[in-house]
Design a protein around this motif. Structure first.
Motif, mmCIF file in Angstrom:
data_model
loop_
_atom_site.group_PDB
_atom_site.id
_atom_site.type_symbol
_atom_site.label_atom_id
_atom_site.label_comp_id
_atom_site.label_asym_id
_atom_site.label_seq_id
_atom_site.Cartn_x
_atom_site.Cartn_y
_atom_site.Cartn_z
ATOM 1 N N LEU A 52 0.514 -52.850 11.487
ATOM 2 C CA LEU A 52 0.297 -54.202 11.993
ATOM 3 C C LEU A 52 0.069 -55.174 10.845
ATOM 4 C CD1 LEU A 52 -2.213 -53.279 14.841
ATOM 5 C CD2 LEU A 52 0.245 -53.638 15.064
ATOM 6 N N ALA A 53 0.534 -56.418 11.044
ATOM 7 C CA ALA A 53 0.317 -57.504 10.090
ATOM 8 C C ALA A 53 -0.481 -58.603 10.768
ATOM 9 C CB ALA A 53 1.659 -58.048 9.593
ATOM 10 N N PHE A 54 -1.523 -59.091 10.094
ATOM 11 C CA PHE A 54 -2.406 -60.111 10.649
ATOM 12 C C PHE A 54 -2.502 -61.303 9.703
ATOM 13 C CE2 PHE A 54 -3.816 -56.477 13.049
ATOM 14 C CZ PHE A 54 -4.237 -56.995 14.275
ATOM 15 N N ASP A 55 -2.543 -62.476 10.287
ATOM 16 C CA ASP A 55 -2.944 -63.688 9.582
ATOM 17 C C ASP A 55 -4.309 -64.054 10.151
ATOM 18 O OD1 ASP A 55 -3.337 -66.081 8.355
ATOM 19 O OD2 ASP A 55 -1.490 -67.033 9.066
ATOM 20 N N GLY A 56 -5.357 -63.696 9.454
ATOM 21 C CA GLY A 56 -6.687 -63.825 10.027
ATOM 22 C C GLY A 56 -6.829 -62.886 11.211
ATOM 23 N N GLU A 57 -7.137 -63.429 12.373
ATOM 24 C CA GLU A 57 -7.252 -62.635 13.591
ATOM 25 C C GLU A 57 -5.953 -62.621 14.392
ATOM 26 O OE1 GLU A 57 -10.044 -60.895 14.438
ATOM 27 O OE2 GLU A 57 -10.687 -61.491 12.419
ATOM 28 N N ARG A 58 -4.956 -63.310 13.913
ATOM 29 C CA ARG A 58 -3.693 -63.450 14.645
ATOM 30 C C ARG A 58 -2.726 -62.339 14.252
ATOM 31 N NH1 ARG A 58 0.203 -68.862 14.420
ATOM 32 N NH2 ARG A 58 1.945 -68.032 15.656
ATOM 33 N N LEU A 59 -2.293 -61.549 15.235
ATOM 34 C CA LEU A 59 -1.272 -60.539 14.984
ATOM 35 C C LEU A 59 0.071 -61.227 14.814
ATOM 36 C CD1 LEU A 59 -0.487 -57.511 14.856
ATOM 37 C CD2 LEU A 59 -0.029 -57.653 17.318
ATOM 38 N N VAL A 60 0.757 -60.940 13.687
ATOM 39 C CA VAL A 60 2.020 -61.623 13.415
ATOM 40 C C VAL A 60 3.186 -60.654 13.229
ATOM 41 C CG1 VAL A 60 0.859 -63.624 12.437
ATOM 42 C CG2 VAL A 60 1.556 -61.746 10.916
ATOM 43 N N GLY A 61 2.925 -59.342 13.242
ATOM 44 C CA GLY A 61 4.017 -58.395 13.097
ATOM 45 C C GLY A 61 3.588 -56.991 13.450
ATOM 46 N N CYS A 62 4.554 -56.178 13.885
ATOM 47 C CA CYS A 62 4.275 -54.796 14.291
ATOM 48 C C CYS A 62 5.516 -53.944 14.090
ATOM 49 C CB CYS A 62 3.841 -54.752 15.754
ATOM 50 S SG CYS A 62 3.615 -53.097 16.425
ATOM 51 N N VAL A 63 5.325 -52.765 13.530
ATOM 52 C CA VAL A 63 6.364 -51.731 13.486
ATOM 53 C C VAL A 63 5.715 -50.428 13.946
ATOM 54 C CG1 VAL A 63 7.867 -50.336 12.032
ATOM 55 C CG2 VAL A 63 7.747 -52.783 11.663
ATOM 56 N N TYR A 64 6.400 -49.715 14.820
ATOM 57 C CA TYR A 64 5.895 -48.435 15.324
ATOM 58 C C TYR A 64 6.786 -47.309 14.833
ATOM 59 C CZ TYR A 64 4.701 -44.744 18.711
ATOM 60 O OH TYR A 64 4.340 -43.562 19.311
ATOM 61 N N ALA A 65 6.195 -46.375 14.090
ATOM 62 C CA ALA A 65 6.912 -45.199 13.599
ATOM 63 C C ALA A 65 6.329 -43.961 14.267
ATOM 64 C CB ALA A 65 6.775 -45.089 12.083
ATOM 65 N N VAL A 66 7.201 -43.029 14.622
ATOM 66 C CA VAL A 66 6.752 -41.826 15.332
ATOM 67 C C VAL A 66 7.554 -40.631 14.849
ATOM 68 C CG1 VAL A 66 8.327 -42.257 17.267
ATOM 69 C CG2 VAL A 66 6.310 -40.849 17.637
ATOM 70 N N ARG A 67 6.881 -39.496 14.775
ATOM 71 C CA ARG A 67 7.583 -38.237 14.512
ATOM 72 C C ARG A 67 7.095 -37.242 15.546
ATOM 73 N NH1 ARG A 67 2.192 -38.410 12.936
ATOM 74 N NH2 ARG A 67 1.620 -36.813 11.441
ATOM 75 N N ARG A 68 7.862 -36.172 15.716
ATOM 76 C CA ARG A 68 7.571 -35.245 16.794
ATOM 77 C C ARG A 68 6.421 -34.320 16.419
ATOM 78 N NH1 ARG A 68 10.280 -35.304 20.948
ATOM 79 N NH2 ARG A 68 12.262 -36.024 20.118
ATOM 80 N N LEU A 69 5.366 -34.364 17.223
ATOM 81 C CA LEU A 69 4.232 -33.461 17.092
ATOM 82 C C LEU A 69 4.285 -32.355 18.135
ATOM 83 C CD1 LEU A 69 1.433 -36.142 16.595
ATOM 84 C CD2 LEU A 69 2.575 -34.801 14.826
ATOM 85 N N LEU A 70 4.940 -32.641 19.246
ATOM 86 C CA LEU A 70 5.125 -31.683 20.332
ATOM 87 C C LEU A 70 6.618 -31.457 20.507
ATOM 88 C CD1 LEU A 70 3.579 -30.154 22.674
ATOM 89 C CD2 LEU A 70 4.266 -32.068 24.128
ATOM 90 N N PRO A 71 7.083 -30.219 20.427
ATOM 91 C CA PRO A 71 8.526 -29.982 20.546
ATOM 92 C C PRO A 71 9.042 -30.344 21.941
ATOM 93 C CG PRO A 71 7.326 -27.904 20.539
ATOM 94 C CD PRO A 71 6.327 -28.976 20.216
ATOM 95 N N MET A 72 10.271 -30.855 21.989
ATOM 96 C CA MET A 72 10.893 -31.140 23.273
ATOM 97 C C MET A 72 11.197 -29.853 24.015
ATOM 98 S SD MET A 72 11.941 -33.626 25.247
ATOM 99 C CE MET A 72 12.151 -35.022 24.160
ATOM 100 N N ALA A 73 11.584 -28.825 23.253
ATOM 101 C CA ALA A 73 11.847 -27.508 23.831
ATOM 102 C C ALA A 73 11.632 -26.470 22.741
ATOM 103 C CB ALA A 73 13.276 -27.428 24.370
ATOM 104 N N GLY A 74 11.196 -25.284 23.131
ATOM 105 C CA GLY A 74 10.972 -24.232 22.153
ATOM 106 C C GLY A 74 9.972 -24.665 21.106
ATOM 107 N N ASN A 75 10.324 -24.454 19.829
ATOM 108 C CA ASN A 75 9.439 -24.843 18.734
ATOM 109 C C ASN A 75 10.098 -25.835 17.790
ATOM 110 O OD1 ASN A 75 11.318 -23.216 17.531
ATOM 111 N ND2 ASN A 75 9.862 -21.745 16.666
#
Length: 318
Positions: A52-75
């Motif tokens: 997150l990016a803030f200008d003071g208390e104002r949120l001005v930007g967001c990027v969400y990154a994710v990687r797999r912690l739980l397998p979709m199937a098998g391992n």
């Protein structure tokens, strides 16, 4: 950018993220409940991936990154892959390097986790859109390309009105022919579930089995699932309402590749559309197929029209 500070998600940021999201991603707004379900309750959610990016208390930007912690199937944790399901910057703060700084932080987070390839978006199970809609977000498309992303493939979303829909006579006749050859078409029952989940997950995609399972667990009626059988074997299926409980949303939908060319998919599709019409639904839609794929051609023949186009993009981050 001197006054802008950067940090990761903290409890209580949700309302700010949703508010800025809806200001920026105007074609894909999100309700707080949907944000909770798709992000906060995702088994792969890691607060460190929300930059997150803030200008003071104002949120001005967001990027969400994710990687797999739980397998979709098998391992299989897809150890080389990471995803960015969404990003946005306040329009008043564009072209100040905020988005690029957030992206660098997201890439570093994924790189430290051993990821080598970064996708926008193509993340299962909880993607918001399949990829970037350049027509809706030309600045977002340019941003991704400027930062090293390139198109892997393109997907299209399609819609069909059910106003005035009736099953075409040619489909009724095709169904009679297939029944005479030993095929059966029916709604699913509990007795079919084990075979259906195995068929969907092994012959197609583990995410399809997940969607069927979670749809039923959330209370979706089992009679929304349509099956094609030969003998006792499931050779095709389709349903509506599996994704996020939205009844107008069609899919998943698959026919055994060894039995394609017999029109089983066409019969199943129209069985589903007739059922959706009987549920008093006004239309049917889905987010993701290849325009020139066999499924894409089938949808067009059934009266679906393309409503959006998405580029699934990636870049190396090793």
């Amino acid at each position: 950018m001197k006054s802008v500070s950067f940090r990761t998600y903290r409890p209580g940021d949700e309302a700010l993220i949703v508010e800025l999201w809806n200001q920026c991603a105007v074609c894909d707004p999100v309700a707080p409940l949907r944000f909770r379900n798709l992000v906060l309750l995702d088994a792969n959610f890691d607060p460190a991936g929300v930059r997150l990016a803030f200008d003071g208390e104002r949120l001005v930007g967001c990027v969400y990154a994710v990687r797999r912690l739980l397998p979709m199937a098998g391992n299989n944790l897809e150890p080389d892959n990471g995803w960015i399901p969404f990003f946005f910057v306040d329009s008043a703060y564009e072209r100040q390097g905020i988005g690029s700084a957030l992206l660098r932080e997201a890439e570093a987070f994924l790189r430290e986790a051993g990821r080598k390839q970064l996708f926008f978006s193509a993340y299962a199970p909880n993607y918001i859109v399949p990829g970037i809609d350049a027509a809706a977000y030309p600045k977002g498309d340019a941003f991704l390309r400027r930062n090293g992303f390139s198109t892997r493939y393109t997907a299209v979303a399609m819609d069909r009105s059910l106003v005035g829909y009736v099953v075409p006579e040619e489909v009724r006749e095709l169904k009679r022919q297939r029944i005479a050859e030993g095929y059966r078409f029916r709604t699913a029952s509990d007795a079919n579930l084990a075979d259906l989940l195995r068929f969907a997950g092994e012959r197609f995609n583990p995410d399809w089995a997940r969607a069927i399972r979670e749809g039923l667990l959330s209370g979706q009626p089992i009679d929304r699932i349509k099956l094609a059988l030969h003998g006792d074997a499931i050779v095709g299926f389709c349903l509506n309402g599996a994704y996020e409980g939205v009844p107008e949303r069609f899919g998943p939908f698959g026919v055994d590749p060894d039995r394609r060319g017999l029109g089983l998919g066409k019969i199943l599709l129209h069985e589903a559309l007739a059922s959706m019409k009987a549920q008093s639904l006004h239309g049917a839609w889905f987010l993701w197929t290849g325009e020139q794929s066999p499924a894409g051609h089938l949808y067009k023949q059934a009266g679906f029209r393309i409503t959006r186009s998405f580029d699934i993009m990636s870049k190396p981050i090793a």
